[in-house]
Design a protein around this motif. Structure first.
Motif, mmCIF file in Angstrom:
data_model
loop_
_atom_site.group_PDB
_atom_site.id
_atom_site.type_symbol
_atom_site.label_atom_id
_atom_site.label_comp_id
_atom_site.label_asym_id
_atom_site.label_seq_id
_atom_site.Cartn_x
_atom_site.Cartn_y
_atom_site.Cartn_z
ATOM 1 N N ASN A 66 5.271 -1.133 2.497
ATOM 2 C CA ASN A 66 5.114 0.267 2.144
ATOM 3 C C ASN A 66 5.520 0.408 0.677
ATOM 4 O O ASN A 66 6.701 0.314 0.333
ATOM 5 C CB ASN A 66 6.017 1.112 3.049
ATOM 6 N N THR A 86 5.774 2.817 -1.166
ATOM 7 C CA THR A 86 6.580 3.997 -1.516
ATOM 8 C C THR A 86 8.042 3.820 -1.073
ATOM 9 O O THR A 86 8.878 4.678 -1.344
ATOM 10 C CB THR A 86 6.021 5.281 -0.866
ATOM 11 N N LYS A 105 -2.036 3.582 6.446
ATOM 12 C CA LYS A 105 -3.162 3.256 7.352
ATOM 13 C C LYS A 105 -3.936 2.070 6.792
ATOM 14 O O LYS A 105 -4.421 1.214 7.537
ATOM 15 C CB LYS A 105 -4.081 4.462 7.519
ATOM 16 N N ARG A 106 -4.069 2.022 5.475
ATOM 17 C CA ARG A 106 -4.761 0.886 4.861
ATOM 18 C C ARG A 106 -3.920 -0.383 4.956
ATOM 19 O O ARG A 106 -4.438 -1.476 5.140
ATOM 20 C CB ARG A 106 -5.126 1.189 3.407
ATOM 21 N N SER A 144 -8.572 10.524 -0.354
ATOM 22 C CA SER A 144 -7.543 11.434 0.178
ATOM 23 C C SER A 144 -6.148 10.807 0.151
ATOM 24 O O SER A 144 -5.145 11.502 0.117
ATOM 25 C CB SER A 144 -7.881 11.819 1.619
ATOM 26 N N GLY A 145 -6.080 9.480 0.170
ATOM 27 C CA GLY A 145 -4.771 8.815 0.147
ATOM 28 C C GLY A 145 -4.172 8.659 1.527
ATOM 29 O O GLY A 145 -3.140 8.011 1.682
ATOM 30 N N ASN A 146 -4.795 9.259 2.562
ATOM 31 C CA ASN A 146 -4.217 9.077 3.903
ATOM 32 C C ASN A 146 -5.253 8.824 4.985
ATOM 33 O O ASN A 146 -4.956 8.845 6.164
ATOM 34 C CB ASN A 146 -3.344 10.286 4.286
ATOM 35 N N ASP A 147 -6.504 8.572 4.562
ATOM 36 C CA ASP A 147 -7.548 8.238 5.544
ATOM 37 C C ASP A 147 -7.559 6.715 5.668
ATOM 38 O O ASP A 147 -7.393 6.000 4.685
ATOM 39 C CB ASP A 147 -8.899 8.759 5.024
ATOM 40 N N GLY A 148 -7.760 6.234 6.865
ATOM 41 C CA GLY A 148 -7.748 4.782 7.074
ATOM 42 C C GLY A 148 -9.003 4.089 6.559
ATOM 43 O O GLY A 148 -9.027 2.873 6.401
ATOM 44 N N GLU A 194 0.828 -1.214 0.000
ATOM 45 C CA GLU A 194 0.000 0.000 0.000
ATOM 46 C C GLU A 194 0.859 1.259 0.000
ATOM 47 O O GLU A 194 1.952 1.283 0.564
ATOM 48 C CB GLU A 194 -0.891 0.039 1.268
ATOM 49 N N THR A 195 0.339 2.291 -0.641
ATOM 50 C CA THR A 195 0.959 3.605 -0.533
ATOM 51 C C THR A 195 0.370 4.335 0.681
ATOM 52 O O THR A 195 0.994 5.220 1.248
ATOM 53 C CB THR A 195 0.683 4.434 -1.804
ATOM 54 N N ASN A 196 -0.855 3.957 1.052
ATOM 55 C CA ASN A 196 -1.525 4.524 2.233
ATOM 56 C C ASN A 196 -1.291 3.563 3.403
ATOM 57 O O ASN A 196 -1.907 2.504 3.484
ATOM 58 C CB ASN A 196 -3.023 4.674 1.916
#
Ligand SMILES: NC(=O)c1ccc[n+]([C@@H]2O[C@H](COP(=O)([O-])OP(=O)(O)OC[C@H]3O[C@@H](n4cnc5c(N)ncnc54)[C@H](O)[C@@H]3O)[C@@H](O)[C@H]2O)c1
Length: 249
Positions: free
Chosen positions: A120, A122, A104-105, A235-239, A100-102
């Motif tokens: 990760n 990224t 939290k996910r 958003s890319g950063n919300d869980g 994942e890039t996010n």
């Protein structure tokens, strides 16, 4: 080859896909009667709404042909990715990971118990980590994002001779290093939707309590809150991974 704009590509005929067809953010929707299934009394409306993404994941898993002991990587921990990971484990995979890039996910995939580990996406070291964890690459990679970076990642994280299933939908042409598929004799399959049987199977699995789909649902919102729900999910950063819309709220 340039596809003439007059040619209707198949996906534009599906409900909710493309701007040509109505989606499902409405109280009523017209569908073919032979495509309708009765929801058992012990299945809630919320659970029933989860049958569709669950069936998408099951179809990808069937095409991937996961075996007992397979090592499976799911790229993308959105709802399709998480459900794919869930089925990979159910089919007996010995190691299931989500990239994942996010983050939290990614963390969610592990905390929900559908993945043994998350990467990760990224992190430049991810590929080295994959090679070391799997002794040369995953047997199966299920790509659930649809962008060039994720598809490229699927080609390089699978072992030589392995299977890549592309579930993610790229909305336009993307550039990927096909030479990796050639040199490593990969099998690359596309997966679209599900069969009628797979859809019915998912409804049965939920009704028989064989799978727990509500654990993937983060929120249930009214029509008024739909816009905000989309913003959270993109958003890319919300869980949050899955937000249901209820006409009863
Ligand atoms: N083939 C089908 O029949 C079918 C059906 C439904 C959905 N889809 C497609 O499947 C994909 C997943 O659907 P979803 O609802 O889970 O979407 P989603 O957007 O919620 O999830 C995609 C996830 O991928 C992550 N991501 C993006 N780039 C990445 C990368 N390079 N590496 C790792 N992770 C990355 C994002 O952070 C996101 O969490 C979408 O492309 C969707 O259109 C296909």
């Amino acid at each position: 080859m340039v596809i003439p704009s007059t040619v209707k590509v198949p996906w534009t005929h599906a409900v909710g896909l493309s701007l040509d067809n109505p989606g499902a953010l409405t109280e009523k929707i017209k569908v073919r009667s032979d495509m309708v299934l009765k929801v058992p009394d012990n299945v809630s409306d919320e659970e029933a709404s989860m049958v569709e993404p669950t069936a998408v994941a099951l179809h990808g898993i069937h095409l991937a042909d996961v075996k007992v002991g397979s090592k499976v990587l799911v790229i993308g921990g959105g709802i399709i990715g998480l459900l794919s990971a869930m089925f990979a484990k159910k089919e007996g995979a010995s190691f299931v990971a989500v990239s994942e890039t996010n983050l939290k996910r990614g963390e969610k995939a592990v905390s929900l118990g559908v993945a043994d580990k998350y990467y990760n996406a990224t992190d430049e070291n991810m590929l080295n980590e994959v090679i070391s964890d799997t002794n040369g690459g995953f047997d199966i990679v299920i790509e659930c994002c649809g962008n060039a970076s994720a598809v490229t990642s699927s080609l390089v994280t699978v072992r030589p001779g392995g299977v890549v299933v592309l579930v993610g939908v790229a909305t336009g042409p993307i550039s990927i290093p096909t030479v990796v598929a050639v040199m490593n004799e990969l099998t690359v399959k596309g997966a679209i939707a599900y069969t009628k049987e797979e859809f019915a199977t998912c409804l049965d699995l939920i009704s028989n309590k064989q799978i727990e789909v509500m654990k993937f649902v983060d929120d249930i919102v009214s029509y008024d809150e739909v816009q905000n729900a989309y913003l959270r999910l993109t958003s890319g950063n919300d869980g949050a991974v899955k937000i249901l819309v209820s006409p009863n709220k």
